[in-house]
Design an enzyme around this catalytic site. Structure first.
Site, short mmCIF file in Angstrom:
data_model
loop_
_atom_site.label_atom_id
_atom_site.label_comp_id
_atom_site.label_asym_id
_atom_site.label_seq_id
_atom_site.Cartn_x
_atom_site.Cartn_y
_atom_site.Cartn_z
N ASP A 1 3.19 7.92 -1.07
CA ASP A 1 4.27 8.89 -0.89
C ASP A 1 4.26 9.82 -2.10
OD1 ASP A 1 6.73 10.17 -0.04
OD2 ASP A 1 7.20 8.32 1.06
N LYS B 1 0.82 -1.22 0.00
CA LYS B 1 0.00 0.00 0.00
C LYS B 1 0.86 1.27 0.00
CE LYS B 1 -3.72 -2.27 2.63
NZ LYS B 1 -3.01 -3.53 3.01
N LEU B 2 1.70 1.42 -1.00
CA LEU B 2 2.60 2.57 -1.05
C LEU B 2 1.81 3.88 -1.14
CD1 LEU B 2 5.51 1.38 -3.36
CD2 LEU B 2 5.19 1.04 -0.91
N GLY C 1 -7.57 -14.86 4.84
CA GLY C 1 -6.43 -15.08 5.70
C GLY C 1 -6.69 -16.07 6.80
N ARG C 2 -7.13 -15.57 7.95
CA ARG C 2 -7.26 -16.40 9.15
C ARG C 2 -8.17 -17.62 9.00
NH1 ARG C 2 -7.87 -10.99 12.73
NH2 ARG C 2 -8.49 -10.29 10.66
N PRO D 1 5.15 11.21 -5.78
CA PRO D 1 5.26 10.39 -6.99
C PRO D 1 6.66 9.85 -7.28
CG PRO D 1 3.80 12.24 -7.40
CD PRO D 1 4.38 12.45 -6.03
N ASN D 2 7.70 10.66 -7.15
CA ASN D 2 9.05 10.19 -7.46
C ASN D 2 9.46 9.03 -6.57
OD1 ASN D 2 9.46 11.95 -9.56
ND2 ASN D 2 10.57 13.47 -8.35
N THR D 3 9.12 9.11 -5.29
CA THR D 3 9.47 8.05 -4.36
C THR D 3 8.73 6.76 -4.69
OG1 THR D 3 9.97 9.63 -2.59
CG2 THR D 3 9.45 7.38 -1.92
#
Length: 230
Positions: free
Chosen positions: A66, A63-64, A208-209, A68-70
């Protein structure tokens, strides 16, 4: 296009737990697994490489969010791991989403997180100061993801039909918060069964669980897979 296998969320932090779980399955059973923040931050890129070496598909759910460049640079690094799917936060804006697509390239599936399935409408309005309905917020983020040429979004199963109505053909919906009938819903607010998710045409489901914590994880997986397949 619907993925026939439920994606298994590997809710572990250690390599040993992860390996022990995967070893339960026959070698010929190729899984689609989700590596989230806990496992990735604990084990790093090597856990992705290990799982890919077994022939499994990997959904890397970091889920990035930040500038745009990063995000572009981070996605370029993740692309080298040969992942099959990655996530970004739609709230980062269209320019950030476009940068993520540029960094990751066209091959891995790239999807945006709209509103977390643990978020209620009251929480959204109080904590995020978004005064529309929860559905309107999800649709707004979904249209932004489509504009940025992403492949789809993460959303509640209850929102799939509305999202597909306002996005291009082929725009995919991945739905977490999937629980077999009668199971504990945990911290999820908006949940559905695999059968319900299939009927409303989710493209991917994440479980998941109910699998990883089952007495017999392989049997639990096969039962959910059969229900999802219909």
């Amino acid at each position: 296009m619907k993925e026939e296998r439920p994606i298994i969320a590997l809710d572990f932090s250690s390599f040993e737990e992860t390996k022990a779980f995967l070893d339960l399955f026959p070698a010929e059973e190729k899984l689609y697994v989700k590596i989230g923040m806990e496992l990735y931050y604990a084990q790093g890129p090597d856990i992705v490489r290990y799982i890919k070496s077994l022939g499994h598909n990997v959904f890397l759910d970091l889920k990035l969010h930040d500038i745009p460049n990063t995000v572009r640079a981070a996605m370029a690094v993740l692309k080298e791991l040969d992942i099959d799917m990655a996530t970004v936060h739609a709230a980062g804006g269209v320019e950030m989403l476009k940068a993520a697509r540029e960094g990751l390239g066209q091959d891995p599936t790239l999807i945006a997180v709209t509103q977390l399935t643990s978020t209620s409408e009251d929480q959204m309005r109080g904590d995020q100061n978004i005064q529309t309905s929860l559905l309107e917020s999800v649709l707004h983020y979904s249209k932004g993801a489509a504009k940025a040429q992403l492949d789809g979004v993460v959303c509640s199963a209850q929102e799939v039909e509305a999202i597909k109505a306002v996005t291009p053909t082929g725009f995919t919906c991945l739905t977490p918060g999937i629980r077999p009938k009668g199971s504990n819903i945990g911290d999820q607010k908006r949940v559905m069964t695999p059968n319900q998710a299939r009927r409303i045409e989710s493209d991917y489901i994440v479980v998941g669980r109910p699998i990883t914590q089952a007495k017999d994880p392989v049997a639990a997986y096969q039962a959910i897979k059969a229900e999802w397949a219909g």
